[in-house]
Scaffold this active site. Structure first.
Site, PDB file in Angstrom:
ATOM      1  N   GLU A  79       1.853   6.258  -6.682  1.00 26.38           N
ATOM      2  CA  GLU A  79       1.139   7.157  -7.534  1.00 26.38           C
ATOM      3  C   GLU A  79       1.097   8.172  -8.069  1.00 26.38           C
ATOM      4  O   GLU A  79       1.453   8.771  -8.490  1.00 26.38           O
ATOM      5  CB  GLU A  79      -0.297   6.948  -6.911  1.00 26.38           C
ATOM      6  N   TYR A 117       1.309  -1.181   0.246  1.00 31.39           N
ATOM      7  CA  TYR A 117       0.227   0.021  -0.008  1.00 31.39           C
ATOM      8  C   TYR A 117       0.705   0.858   0.022  1.00 31.39           C
ATOM      9  O   TYR A 117       0.693   2.181  -0.708  1.00 31.39           O
ATOM     10  CB  TYR A 117      -1.559  -0.207   1.266  1.00 31.39           C
TER      11      TYR A 117
END
Lengths: 349, 242
Positions: free
Chosen positions: B171, B164
């Protein structure tokens, strides 16, 4: 004998101190009953309050009057736990059940003489009036800041200038009038069912109102603002719609206020009055929201500004949710509720 | 936000508490869907691996898998529908936000800004997404078939701890790399004056998106850690009531 004498002299004055047999029934073995005006024996209740989550015993109240209300019990609970003022107490019969109302009377509840209630902390509370005043003053002030083109918003050469389009002045008047009306209604017209709401709501609500006000005001008062395509005609129609709905909305608020005696929380079915603006009650349960939608549609048409349209849409969605909820509770509470009525839009929604 | 780890846990809670008689049609469809998605992301994984082995570089890798990625990631919108009609017991909003953030990354960043497609950060989040999705969809598949190997459960509730944050880094770096190209081209932006009296600057929008990771990421991450403790160690966590 002495006991009788004591009781007798308690009730009757005897001039010479002689014992006068009092015309009382023989009560030599009677328990010490508290002197009450009621003729019947008063059975006091005992109330214990447990935490709804942990089931800890938080408070035990004895000698609670049977006609005590939940509100009074909350005050008593507050004395032993000063951090939980009555407004933030949720008292219920079942840990997962609904909250009891302040007006509920102890002896009318399905409890034995030892009542067990469950307590939930509702969190810090703030009064509805405070929230309304704060959330409505913001847009009023913020819009005016943009209207007067206060520095640091637009390029410096435009500071403190005024728009050359008269519709911008009109829009400012309408917007300001709308929020002044809301403030005055909060102070003098509305009769609130609830005194308080959770504190975090004020941040949520103010962000919504103040944020949207700033977003709309920025574009309407922008030096590069483009007036409505259809010019004066469009603005005139929009203004008529806006004013009509403002008066309508106000009429509904007055009608709803008159349903309720001052300081009460009674709920009645609203009906049309002599005021033609209230005749919409024949078709709609929450015409205040209908008129509010109309006002903002008028304002959108007047300014021809997409952020305003967006604000109208979001407001409409929220008001529809509220209207449907209100409509549902009307139907549940009143058997004879007029079937023709829709929640917010006649025949549609 | 890339991760969709928390979806099925609410489902599990419901199954533990009461017997839910799901229609056979729903179960059949969901089983087919999850198998198909597992297969799809496996195909992506193999294509990416094969490209890298053959070419030895990541340049052009995105272009080679773009179509497949767009198809499978966009198809995940169906999951919002599953929640809406109730055959999956998860909040529509939570699923919606997760799927939308993926769609946003794929269509509005990587697909529309050619110049950043050869960035390393793109490969970073693609790898993370691939591993995450293969684990997640195979977890759901096995659960629906009532035969869940422990290592799949282990993978689902442990890999996210590393994946995660790494995915988020990938991103954010990608969006950051895209900023100068967005500014220069003025894409997806609208300026005044115009007849709608509105303006939109995609550049500032992206900056706000990046900033929004700051409050959102920790919340989701710690929520998943709590779910993990519950699912793997059976700890009872007293959730804060709203």
């Amino acid at each position: 004998m002495d006991a009788l004498a004591l009781e007798a002299t308690g009730n009757k004055r005897v001039a010479n101190g002689a014992v006068v047999p009092a015309p009382l029934p023989v009560q030599a073995q009677s328990k010490r009953k508290p002197a009450k005006k009621t003729k019947k024996a008063v059975v006091f209740f005992e109330v214990e309050i447990l935490d709804a989550k942990t089931k800890d015993k938080l408070c035990f109240l004895d000698k609670v009057e049977p006609n005590a209300t939940i509100g009074e019990i909350k005050s008593m609970f507050h004395k032993s736990h000063p951090q939980w003022y009555p407004a933030r107490q949720s008292i219920r019969l079942d840990p997962k059940g609904k909250s009891l109302k302040d007006e509920d009377v102890l002896q009318h509840l399905p409890v034995g003489t030892t009542a067990t209630f469950y307590f939930r902390d509702l969190g810090a509370q703030i009064s509805w009036v405070t929230v309304f005043l704060t959330e409505y003053t913001g847009p009023l002030v913020i819009y005016l800041l943009f209207y007067f083109r206060v520095p640091f918003i637009y390029p410096p050469k435009y500071d403190f200038t005024t728009s050359k389009h008269w519709v911008v002045h009109l829009a400012c008047m309408c917007h300001s009038f709308h929020y002044v009306k809301r403030l005055l209604e909060t102070l003098f017209v509305h009769r609130f069912s609830h005194g308080t709401m959770p504190l975090r709501n004020i941040f949520k609500n103010c962000t919504y109102y103040w944020g949207f006000a700033a977003w709309m005001a920025y574009y309407i008062n922008h030096p590069l603002y483009t007036p409505p395509i259809y010019g004066e005609q469009q603005i005139r129609i929009a203004l008529i719609i806006f004013l009509f709905c403002q008066i309508g909305n106000f009429s509904i608020h007055i009608a709803l206020r008159n349903l309720r005696p001052p300081g009460s929380k009674t709920r009645k079915i609203p009906y049309p009055t002599k005021n033609p603006f209230t005749w919409i009650f024949l078709l709609v349960s929450c015409p205040n929201y209908t008129y509010e939608l109309g006002s903002w549609l008028g304002f959108t048409l007047m300014t021809q500004c997409l952020p305003v349209a967006f604000f109208t849409l979001v407001g409409f969605i929220q008001m529809t949710v509220w209207a449907k909820g209100k409509h549902r509770s009307y139907l549940k509470e009143f058997r004879d509720y007029p079937p023709l009525r829709s929640p917010i839009l006649p025949f549609i929604l | 936000m890339a991760s969709s780890e928390e979806d099925g846990t609410v489902e599990e809670k419901e199954n533990n508490n009461k017997k839910r008689t799901k229609s056979t049609l729903a179960t059949a469809w969901l089983t087919f869907y999850n198998i198909a998605m597992t297969a799809g992301w496996l195909v992506l994984a193999m294509a990416m691996t094969r490209f890298y082995i053959q070419k030895g570089t990541h340049k052009g890798l995105y272009r080679s898998i773009a179509r497949t990625l767009k198809f499978f990631q966009t198809f995940a919108l169906v999951e919002v529908g599953h929640c809406a009609i109730g055959i999956v017991r998860t909040s529509v909003i939570v699923t919606g936000v997760q799927v939308c953030s993926r769609i946003f990354m794929v269509w509005f960043i990587t697909n529309s800004i050619r110049q950043i497609q050869s960035e390393e950060s793109v490969i970073l989040f693609l790898v993370v997404w691939t591993v995450t999705e293969i684990t997640r969809y195979s977890y759901y598949t096995f659960k629906l078939l009532n035969h869940l190997p422990y290592f799949i459960k282990w993978a689902r509730y442990n890999l996210f701890i590393v994946l995660y944050p790494v995915g988020v880094v990938g991103e954010l770096l990608t969006i950051y790399a895209a900023l100068p190209f967005v500014r220069r081209s003025g894409m997806y932006s609208m300026r005044l004056p115009n007849k709608y009296n509105v303006s939109f600057d995609y550049y500032y929008c992206l900056i706000i998106v990046m900033l929004s990771y700051i409050p959102l990421f920790p919340q989701l991450y710690f929520h998943m850690l709590r779910q993990r403790r519950r699912m793997l160690h059976g700890e009872v966590i007293v959730e804060k009531d709203d």
